[in-house]
Design an enzyme around this catalytic site. Structure first.
Site, PDB file in Angstrom:
ATOM      1  N   ASP A   1      27.352  14.302 -28.344  1.00 13.78           N
ATOM      2  CA  ASP A   1      27.821  13.471 -27.251  1.00 13.78           C
ATOM      3  C   ASP A   1      29.272  13.884 -26.942  1.00 13.78           C
ATOM      4  O   ASP A   1      29.920  14.562 -27.752  1.00 13.78           O
ATOM      5  CB  ASP A   1      27.769  12.003 -27.723  1.00 13.78           C
ATOM      6  CG  ASP A   1      28.433  11.070 -26.754  1.00 13.78           C
ATOM      7  OD1 ASP A   1      27.999  11.039 -25.599  1.00 13.78           O
ATOM      8  OD2 ASP A   1      29.396  10.379 -27.140  1.00 13.78           O
TER       9      ASP A   1
ATOM     10  N   LYS B   1      18.674  10.878 -23.672  1.00 16.70           N
ATOM     11  CA  LYS B   1      19.174  12.096 -24.328  1.00 16.70           C
ATOM     12  C   LYS B   1      18.157  12.565 -25.373  1.00 16.70           C
ATOM     13  O   LYS B   1      18.064  13.742 -25.670  1.00 16.70           O
ATOM     14  CB  LYS B   1      20.517  11.824 -25.003  1.00 16.70           C
ATOM     15  CG  LYS B   1      21.678  11.573 -24.048  1.00 16.70           C
ATOM     16  CD  LYS B   1      22.981  11.491 -24.827  1.00 16.70           C
ATOM     17  CE  LYS B   1      24.142  11.031 -23.963  1.00 16.70           C
ATOM     18  NZ  LYS B   1      25.425  10.985 -24.699  1.00 16.70           N
TER      19      LYS B   1
HETATM   20  O1  LIG Z   1      29.233   9.202 -18.991  1.00 14.37           O
HETATM   21  C1  LIG Z   1      29.440   8.237 -19.744  1.00 14.37           C
HETATM   22  O2  LIG Z   1      29.388   7.069 -19.376  1.00 14.37           O
HETATM   23  C2  LIG Z   1      29.729   8.472 -21.199  1.00 14.37           C
HETATM   24  O3  LIG Z   1      29.494   9.793 -21.525  1.00 14.37           O
HETATM   25  P1  LIG Z   1      29.000  10.204 -22.985  1.00 14.37           P
HETATM   26  O4  LIG Z   1      27.525  10.155 -22.948  1.00 14.37           O
HETATM   27  O5  LIG Z   1      29.545  11.613 -23.116  1.00 14.37           O
HETATM   28  O6  LIG Z   1      29.622   9.275 -23.977  1.00 14.37           O
HETATM   29 MG   LIG Z   2      29.654   8.636 -25.891  1.00 18.00          MG
END
Ligand SMILES: O=C(O)COP(=O)(O)O
Ligand SMILES: [Mg+2]
EC number: 3.1.3.18
Length: 234
Positions: A8, A157
């Site tokens: 992430d 994801k």
């Molecule tokens: O786009 C978002 O709200 C957060 O992004 P992330 O999935 O990289 O934490």
């Molecule tokens: Mg995140």
């Protein structure tokens, strides 16, 4: 053997203000230089991810828009499993409802999105969920801690990780995933090893096989050192 690391972005390789953790960048480069593919998996847009991959130094394999889009390498075909139409419809309903309460919703990078809808966190996501439910709309509301996203059910994801693994000729069990929020839960469950950084909410912590002591980018570095100790032995 963990052949691929899926991470992430916001809250995992950044701090709470979205500033990238430079030790996390160094750690990713160590993995890439050792031949371990690093996939950036985020709620962010493809164009944001492309710039990030270039500057961090990965080969451009991404999961974007919380699994609404994914792509193998910079030149791979962009796959779009998400359905933006239903998300847009749901956004209209929410926009009207909150406007009636005098609250304006602020869209995030709408012109760059293919699959989902993202907006600012100035409303209660549970209230949005109730409105979506009352209208019988087939849309999930996700709070990433940085934005609220509307997503097609069955797209996450995690589903993108499984599809990407197939495209890469790998099993999801050969992947390690690291995340910090509720939009990472399916990905932590789908991967062979799922790690949550300490700042994650309880549901994400419980979905993980292991939780770092440190939060944010320092937790990410700690996790990579734990699972790839031979790369950091000196
Ligand atoms: O786009 C978002 O709200 C957060 O992004 P992330 O999935 O990289 O934490
Ligand atoms: Mg995140």
């Amino acid at each position: 053997m963990l052949k691929t690391l899926v991470t992430d972005v916001d809250g995992t390789i950044t701090d709470r203000r979205r500033r990238i953790n430079t030790a996390a960048v160094e750690t990713i480069r160590t993995l890439v230089d050792a031949g371990i593919e690093v996939v950036l998996a985020s709620g962010n847009t493809v164009c944001f991810m492309d710039g990030l991959c270039k500057m961090v130094g990965t080969d451009g394999t991404i999961i974007g828009e919380n699994g609404g889009v994914y792509r193998r390498g910079f030149s791979g075909t962009l796959r779009i499993p998400g359905d933006q139409e239903v998300c847009r419809e749901a956004f209209k309903v929410l926009n009207d409802y909150f406007a009636g309460k005098g609250v304006e919703l602020e869209l995030y990078s709408a012109q760059y999105r293919f699959a989902d809808v993202a907006f600012a966190r100035n409303i209660d996501p549970d209230e949005a969920r109730a409105i979506i439910r009352d209208h019988g709309l087939p849309v999930r509301v996700l709070d990433t801690g940085f934005a609220i996203h509307l997503q097609t059910p069955g797209v996450s994801k995690g589903t993108a990780l499984v599809e990407l693994a197939r495209e890469m000729g790998l099993s999801p069990s050969e992947m390690m995933a690291v995340g910090d929020s509720e939009n990472d839960i399916e990905m932590l469950e789908a991967a062979g090893i799922g790690v949550a950084v300490r700042n994650a909410p309880v549901r994400t912590l419980s979905a993980a096989d292991w939780v770092s002591e440190e939060g944010y980018g320092d937790g990410f570095v700690e996790a990579v050192k734990k699972y790839y100790p031979y790369l950091f032995s000196r």
